[in-house]
Design an enzyme around this catalytic site. Structure first.
Site, PDB file in Angstrom:
ATOM      1  N   HIS A  85      76.353  37.337 -21.911  1.00  0.00           N
ATOM      2  CA  HIS A  85      77.022  37.130 -20.623  1.00  0.00           C
ATOM      3  C   HIS A  85      77.270  35.640 -20.386  1.00  0.00           C
ATOM      4  O   HIS A  85      76.422  34.813 -20.684  1.00  0.00           O
ATOM      5  CB  HIS A  85      76.137  37.610 -19.476  1.00  0.00           C
ATOM      6  N   ASN A 116      70.414  33.744 -26.870  1.00  0.00           N
ATOM      7  CA  ASN A 116      70.685  34.587 -25.701  1.00  0.00           C
ATOM      8  C   ASN A 116      69.393  35.003 -25.000  1.00  0.00           C
ATOM      9  O   ASN A 116      69.332  35.007 -23.769  1.00  0.00           O
ATOM     10  CB  ASN A 116      71.494  35.819 -26.121  1.00  0.00           C
TER      11      ASN A 116
END
Length: 191
Positions: A85, A116
């Site tokens: 994201h 991440n």
């Protein structure tokens, strides 16, 4: 985009390098040629953080121009990269709709799992902790990928693999006037 539009992105369907998308959850400069945003920008306040569960509703962004390649939720499968994201799900738990929008594939960039789930997640968590502190800080955040060599996910993948990810957060005291009117030389900037 309280801090501006750093790339001059515009909502021109013929602009495949810098297509401006503005949603309630974020603004972004989307690159059809890279298959991901050049950057995404959003404000983070206590009002954005609620009790909605993470939706995990990864979906193709069918609102992109018809001439754009639409990255699907399965395009990252077996690539070795996370669907990372830009605007994180946990920054938009105020409503199911807002959380769902963070799972559009136009809000994703390839990230290694250790980035991440490591330093990137830690920075996201830290930003939310600042907003939820007794000071109720407001954050102006911008982030994106960088350093493209032509490598793509999967053998014939469409999404470009960045060499780097970057993120900048400007920390503001809460107030009723525009954030840009509350920025001084003493504001903390985290990158």
């Amino acid at each position: 985009m309280q801090l501006g539009n750093p790339s001059g992105a515009i909502a021109d369907t013929n602009n495949h390098n810098h297509y401006l998308i503005q949603r309630t959850v974020e603004a972004m400069d989307y690159s059809d040629n890279l298959g991901e945003p050049n950057w995404a920008s959003w404000d983070l306040t206590t009002n954005d953080i609620g009790a909605v569960d993470r939706q995990d509703s990864y979906a193709a962004d069918t609102n992109l121009p018809a001439s754009f390649h639409v990255v699907g939720a399965d395009d990252y499968a077996h690539s070795g990269y996370d669907r990372g994201h830009l605007c994180p799900s946990a920054d938009r738990t105020d409503s199911t709709n807002d959380n769902d929008m963070t799972f559009l594939m136009s809000n994703m960039m390839p990230q290694t799992s250790d980035n991440n789930s490591g330093v990137w997640k830690n920075f996201e968590d830290y930003c939310r902790a600042l907003v939820q502190s007794t000071n109720n800080f407001e954050l102006l955040i911008i982030c994106g990928p960088s350093g493209f060599t032509g490598a793509r996910i999967n053998t014939n993948g469409y999404v470009s693999i960045p060499q780097y990810t970057w993120k900048i957060a400007v920390v503001l005291l809460p107030g009723t006037n525009s954030a840009t009117n509350r920025i001084t030389s003493t504001n903390r900037v985290i990158a």
